[in-house]
Motif scaffolding. Structure first.
Motif, mmCIF file in Angstrom:
data_model
loop_
_atom_site.group_PDB
_atom_site.id
_atom_site.type_symbol
_atom_site.label_atom_id
_atom_site.label_comp_id
_atom_site.label_asym_id
_atom_site.label_seq_id
_atom_site.Cartn_x
_atom_site.Cartn_y
_atom_site.Cartn_z
ATOM 1 N N SER A 136 -2.457 10.946 4.600
ATOM 2 C CA SER A 136 -1.605 9.867 3.918
ATOM 3 C C SER A 136 -2.725 9.651 3.091
ATOM 4 O O SER A 136 -1.861 8.603 2.223
ATOM 5 C CB SER A 136 -1.386 9.002 5.240
ATOM 6 O OG SER A 136 -1.646 9.093 6.097
ATOM 7 N N PHE A 137 -3.808 9.537 2.908
ATOM 8 C CA PHE A 137 -5.120 9.109 1.611
ATOM 9 C C PHE A 137 -4.226 9.664 -0.044
ATOM 10 O O PHE A 137 -4.226 9.233 -0.345
ATOM 11 C CB PHE A 137 -6.276 9.289 2.143
ATOM 12 C CG PHE A 137 -7.022 9.102 0.851
ATOM 13 C CD1 PHE A 137 -7.423 8.079 0.773
ATOM 14 C CD2 PHE A 137 -7.535 10.310 0.552
ATOM 15 C CE1 PHE A 137 -8.327 7.187 -0.401
ATOM 16 C CE2 PHE A 137 -8.512 9.820 -0.692
ATOM 17 C CZ PHE A 137 -9.116 8.354 -0.948
ATOM 18 N N LEU A 138 -4.028 11.411 0.748
ATOM 19 C CA LEU A 138 -3.449 11.816 -0.628
ATOM 20 C C LEU A 138 -1.751 11.287 -1.097
ATOM 21 O O LEU A 138 -2.744 11.136 -2.526
ATOM 22 C CB LEU A 138 -3.670 13.205 -0.347
ATOM 23 C CG LEU A 138 -5.559 13.442 0.097
ATOM 24 C CD1 LEU A 138 -5.027 14.932 0.378
ATOM 25 C CD2 LEU A 138 -5.753 13.695 -0.641
ATOM 26 N N ILE A 139 -1.204 11.166 0.245
ATOM 27 C CA ILE A 139 -0.028 10.658 -0.440
ATOM 28 C C ILE A 139 -0.117 9.288 -1.416
ATOM 29 O O ILE A 139 -0.270 9.345 -2.551
ATOM 30 C CB ILE A 139 0.694 10.677 0.582
ATOM 31 C CG1 ILE A 139 1.188 11.739 1.294
ATOM 32 C CG2 ILE A 139 1.888 10.066 -0.093
ATOM 33 C CD1 ILE A 139 1.904 11.956 2.523
ATOM 34 N N SER A 158 0.514 8.591 -5.285
ATOM 35 C CA SER A 158 2.136 8.049 -5.689
ATOM 36 C C SER A 158 2.868 8.084 -6.953
ATOM 37 O O SER A 158 3.425 7.753 -7.101
ATOM 38 C CB SER A 158 1.969 7.077 -4.761
ATOM 39 O OG SER A 158 1.488 5.937 -5.255
ATOM 40 N N ALA A 159 1.337 6.968 -8.055
ATOM 41 C CA ALA A 159 1.699 6.629 -9.479
ATOM 42 C C ALA A 159 1.286 8.196 -10.158
ATOM 43 O O ALA A 159 1.558 7.779 -11.583
ATOM 44 C CB ALA A 159 0.294 5.324 -9.907
ATOM 45 N N LYS A 163 7.321 16.928 -1.197
ATOM 46 C CA LYS A 163 7.146 18.131 -0.753
ATOM 47 C C LYS A 163 5.619 18.446 0.643
ATOM 48 O O LYS A 163 5.109 18.712 -0.299
ATOM 49 C CB LYS A 163 8.133 19.346 -1.403
ATOM 50 C CG LYS A 163 8.731 19.158 -1.640
ATOM 51 C CD LYS A 163 9.853 20.375 -2.025
ATOM 52 C CE LYS A 163 10.779 21.364 -0.554
ATOM 53 N NZ LYS A 163 11.507 22.300 -1.276
ATOM 54 N N VAL A 164 6.063 18.283 1.664
ATOM 55 C CA VAL A 164 5.157 18.615 2.626
ATOM 56 C C VAL A 164 5.305 19.567 3.540
ATOM 57 O O VAL A 164 7.131 19.444 4.094
ATOM 58 C CB VAL A 164 5.257 17.380 3.002
ATOM 59 C CG1 VAL A 164 3.680 17.903 4.073
ATOM 60 C CG2 VAL A 164 4.413 16.501 2.263
ATOM 61 N N PHE A 183 6.304 7.935 5.261
ATOM 62 C CA PHE A 183 6.477 7.767 4.096
ATOM 63 C C PHE A 183 8.018 8.135 4.059
ATOM 64 O O PHE A 183 8.112 10.291 4.267
ATOM 65 C CB PHE A 183 5.187 8.746 3.712
ATOM 66 C CG PHE A 183 4.479 8.594 3.118
ATOM 67 C CD1 PHE A 183 3.904 7.807 2.033
ATOM 68 C CD2 PHE A 183 3.008 8.969 4.080
ATOM 69 C CE1 PHE A 183 2.266 7.321 1.489
ATOM 70 C CE2 PHE A 183 2.620 8.484 4.225
ATOM 71 C CZ PHE A 183 1.524 7.759 3.525
ATOM 72 N N PRO A 184 8.911 7.459 4.205
ATOM 73 C CA PRO A 184 9.941 8.286 4.635
ATOM 74 C C PRO A 184 10.695 8.694 3.544
ATOM 75 O O PRO A 184 12.206 9.670 3.674
ATOM 76 C CB PRO A 184 10.763 7.023 5.597
ATOM 77 C CG PRO A 184 10.336 5.691 4.461
ATOM 78 C CD PRO A 184 9.017 5.759 4.545
#
Length: 161
Positions: free
Chosen positions: A37-40, A44-45, A52-53, A71-72
């Motif tokens: 979650s931190f990496l995403i 993000s910007a 894709k995960v 993160f839907p």
């Protein structure tokens, strides 16, 4: 907002012999989810944001469902060798590919932005081949999260006596 797992809680999950293995695994998986979650969020910007995960050895799908809630917009895929896991992923509306991790993985080159592989690699006969396959399907400048037990840790050594 969920409380982050402290290092003390993580250490307890690794070293407390009285703690059930299922509870230990949940804590370790939650820590991997926090890191992903931190990496995403951090990327993000950026131009190479995570879209894709893949979760290799997705088992109970907890990692993927955790990402799905937060993160839907992500494309999430589970991969395992179990038909039971396949049914669970499909029931949760997650993409799934069945694969034997000792063979070529059923994905295209440079397909994923983030790959998670938790508590899998220690079970393989040829982990080097598996890592080469992960490298093949992971985009450059992307992320790989691998967790595995430390078989040489002091508590594990003491258990072998």
């Amino acid at each position: 907002m969920q409380k982050s797992i402290s290092n003390a809680e993580l250490n307890k999950a690794y070293f407390d012999k009285k703690m059930p293995a299922s509870t230990q695994l949940k804590i370790k998986n939650k820590k991997c989810l926090e890191l992903a979650s931190f990496l995403i969020k951090q990327n993000s910007a950026k131009q190479n944001s995570i879209k894709k995960v893949l979760d290799l050895g997705c088992a109970d799908c907890a990692f993927l469902t955790g990402l799905q809630k937060s993160f839907p917009e992500l494309s999430l895929t589970g991969c395992d060798n179990s038909s039971l896991v396949e049914k669970k992923c499909k029931a949760l509306a997650l993409d799934f590919k069945k694969a034997n991790f000792e063979q070529k993985l059923p994905f295209s080159n440079n397909e994923f932005d983030l790959i998670s592989c938790q508590q899998v690699i220690e079970h393989l006969q040829d982990p080097e081949f598996f890592v080469q396959e992960i490298s093949r399907i992971l985009k450059s400048n992307s992320f790989l999260l691998i967790s595995t037990p430390n078989l040489l840790s002091l508590p594990n050594r003491l258990r072998m006596l």
